[in-house]
Design a protein around this motif. Structure first.
Motif, mmCIF file in Angstrom:
data_model
loop_
_atom_site.group_PDB
_atom_site.id
_atom_site.type_symbol
_atom_site.label_atom_id
_atom_site.label_comp_id
_atom_site.label_asym_id
_atom_site.label_seq_id
_atom_site.Cartn_x
_atom_site.Cartn_y
_atom_site.Cartn_z
ATOM 1 N N VAL A 35 1.145 -1.625 -0.116
ATOM 2 C CA VAL A 35 -0.438 -0.201 0.153
ATOM 3 C C VAL A 35 1.156 1.197 0.389
ATOM 4 O O VAL A 35 0.659 1.944 -0.598
ATOM 5 C CB VAL A 35 -0.507 0.409 0.899
ATOM 6 N N ALA A 43 -1.921 4.391 -6.983
ATOM 7 C CA ALA A 43 -2.667 4.236 -6.336
ATOM 8 C C ALA A 43 -3.406 6.233 -5.833
ATOM 9 O O ALA A 43 -4.091 6.333 -6.034
ATOM 10 C CB ALA A 43 -3.190 3.928 -4.976
ATOM 11 N N ILE A 83 -8.275 0.600 -3.267
ATOM 12 C CA ILE A 83 -6.551 0.385 -2.860
ATOM 13 C C ILE A 83 -7.323 -1.466 -3.122
ATOM 14 O O ILE A 83 -6.273 -2.440 -3.490
ATOM 15 C CB ILE A 83 -6.617 0.742 -1.157
#
Length: 198
Positions: A35, A43, A83
Motif C-alpha cells: 500500500v 494509487a 486500493i
C-alpha cells in the motif's frame, strides 16, 4: 504451494514476526508495504480524485488521508474499494513469482485478513497477539498518535480474542523477541511437516 496468512491487530508485533519468517527463508508478501508503494505511485491519482487534497507532489499523505476517512465508514469503504484490487494484483504477481521459484510455502502478511473476509484465500492463519495494555503502549509510542486515534483504529478491527479463536497458530509477542522467535520456529516445524520442506 501452502499459503500462510499472517495477521494481527495494530501494534501486536506482526511486522517483526513477518521479518522472522523472511529470515527463515520464506517469501513474505507485505500488504502494508505494498500500500505504501502504491501510495507513492499508481494509487496516488486515484486517491486524489476520490479524496481531493490528500496528496502532495504525486504522493498520498497518509496522515491527511487517515484524518479524512477515520471514523467515516462510507469514506473508508470507498477507499478500500479503490486500493484492495490494486493490492490483490500485486499479491497475485508475488504468488506467481514464488511458484515459479519452486517455493513450497509463502507468507501473506495481511493486517486486515479477517476484516476483509479473505481468510478463505489462505491455507493456514497465524495471528500475532499481545495484551491490550502492551498494544496501547506501543501505539502511544508512535509519533503523532493520540489515545483517541488509537482507540478508533482498534475499534475498526476484529477484536483480538475473536482473531485468536479463528487462528491455526498464535504468536504471542508479550514477552521477548527471543520467545517470539522460538514460537515462529515451532510454526515452521509444523509447516515443514505439511509441505515436506519450506
Amino acid at each position: 504451494m501452502l499459503l500462510i496468512g499472517l495477521t494481527g491487530s495494530v501494534a501486536m508485533g506482526k511486522s517483526t514476526t513477518a521479518a522472522m519468517f523472511a529470515d527463515a527463508g520464506l517469501p513474505v508478501f507485505d500488504a502494508d508495504r505494498t500500500v505504501h508503494e502504491l501510495y507513492r505511485g499508481a494509487a496516488a491519482p486515484v486517491v486524489e480524485a476520490a479524496f481531493p487534497g490528500t496528496t502532495e507532489d504525486g504522493v498520498v499523505d497518509r496522515d491527511k488521508l487517515r484524518d479524512r476517512v477515520l471514523g467515516d465508514d462510507a469514506a473508508m469503504a470507498r477507499l478500500e474499494a479503490l486500493i484492495h484490487p490494486l493490492v490483490r494484483a500485486e499479491r497475485d504477481r508475488f504468488l506467481r513469482e514464488a511458484a515459479a521459484g519452486g517455493h513450497r510455502a509463502v507468507v501473506l502478511d495481511i493486517p486486515l485478513l479477517f476484516e476483509t473476509a479473505t481468510e478463505g484465500d489462505v491455507d493456514i492463519v497465524i495471528v500475532v497477539t499481545t495484551s491490550a495494555e502492551i498494544q496501547m503502549a506501543r501505539m502511544l509510542a508512535r509519533d503523532g498518535m493520540t489515545r483517541e486515534r488509537a482507540e478508533a483504529m482498534i475499534a475498526r478491527q476484529v477484536p483480538d480474542p475473536e482473531k485468536r479463536r479463528r487462528a491455526h497458530f498464535l504468536i504471542d509477542t508479550s514477552t521477548s523477541i527471543d520467545d517470539a522467535r522460538r514460537q515462529v520456529g515451532g510454526v515452521l516445524r509444523a509447516v515443514a511437516g505439511m509441505t515436506g520442506r519450506v
